[in-house]
Design a protein around this motif. Sequence first.
Motif, PDB file in Angstrom:
ATOM      1  N   PRO A  84       0.964  -1.129  -0.086  1.00 10.09           N
ATOM      2  CA  PRO A  84       0.302  -0.253   0.269  1.00 10.09           C
ATOM      3  C   PRO A  84       1.328   1.081   0.211  1.00 10.09           C
ATOM      4  N   GLY A  85       0.762   2.010  -0.905  1.00 11.17           N
ATOM      5  CA  GLY A  85       1.410   3.150  -1.412  1.00 11.17           C
ATOM      6  C   GLY A  85       2.543   3.145  -2.633  1.00 11.17           C
ATOM      7  N   LEU A  89      -2.099   4.860  -7.650  1.00 13.76           N
ATOM      8  CA  LEU A  89      -3.470   3.911  -7.408  1.00 13.76           C
ATOM      9  C   LEU A  89      -4.284   4.673  -8.968  1.00 13.76           C
ATOM     10  N   ASP A 137      -8.576   0.816  -7.868  1.00 11.01           N
ATOM     11  CA  ASP A 137      -9.190   1.538  -6.252  1.00 11.01           C
ATOM     12  C   ASP A 137     -10.135   1.994  -6.170  1.00 11.01           C
ATOM     13  N   ASN A 278     -10.261  -1.682   1.222  1.00 14.58           N
ATOM     14  CA  ASN A 278      -9.159  -1.109   0.076  1.00 14.58           C
ATOM     15  C   ASN A 278      -8.274  -0.368   1.220  1.00 14.58           C
ATOM     16  N   HIS A 280      -5.123   1.296   0.342  1.00 16.02           N
ATOM     17  CA  HIS A 280      -4.378   1.901  -0.177  1.00 16.02           C
ATOM     18  C   HIS A 280      -4.585   2.849   0.082  1.00 16.02           C
TER      19      HIS A 280
END
Length: 311
Positions: A84-85, A89, A137, A278, A280
């Motif tokens: 994540p990150g 996105l 996402d 999610n 993210h």
Amino acid sequence: MDLDAVRTFLLAAEAGQFQEAAAELAVTQQAVSKRIAALERTLGVRLFTRTPRGVELTIDGQAFLPHARELLRAADRAAASVRPGRRPLRVDVINLRGATSGLMRGFHRAHPGIDLDVVKLFDVGTAVAALRSGEIDASFRAVAAPGRPLPDDIASVRVLDEPLHLLTGPAHALAGARSVTLAGLAGHRIWMPGIVPGTEWAAYYDDLVAAFGLTIEATGPNFGSDALLDTVADTPALATFMGDHTRLVRPAGHGLRRIPVTDPTPVYPHALLWHRDNPHPALAALRAHLAATAAGHDAAGTWTPDWVIPR
């Protein structure tokens, strides 16, 4: 190939002792020996020979060493790509000339450090499936069409009510109007070849027709917005609806007119969809940005179908 065994091999090769590798991995020396033995069985060669001071690489072990390092580097890169990150996105905007693409451009200007991957999916069913599988996402959609509620694991929020304009050519009977009412459109042919039965935008226009007695035609192949503009410009009997925020390239010779629709103004309700689990971090940033920049919904003098999600 067991990556834990490969990592154990590298530590043992660098330390020259199974005991130090065991200490580094916080496992027993017996566990290290078992991992190395399993790796040797997988490869079909011996990787170490024992010496009075520990272990040394065999010729095969020396040959395997650089490849083992690359295996672990590749595994680390693979894990980082989906952490994540660390990955872009991924957002579905339906089309690149529409209002939702403009919302994402605004988000990118406000957050230039966030990597984005913008895609175009077809309908809400496809988008929801992609959200649930992790393929995307977030998605911009008009929801929820009659009889098609969103699954419980999909969240949504209304982010933009986009007014519809009437687009005509210069010879159309309404070309000189400063505005036109929905009632005043009765009897005029509105051509929208992009309407596909079963989609959320088809449900929207079906309700618009039923509510105000309009004539919307979806006949003929859909060759895209450029061909639509060419036809509307050259055919006095046809007009089309176009979103206020839709970006168009209108050739100067077309003489197209973009006319506000009033009493009431039909607005297309764009919502953001995402999976509730999610993680993210950029998804939270996108939601916060849209919440801060979104205009009011359900304004006086506007119309939407009664099935759209509330603000």
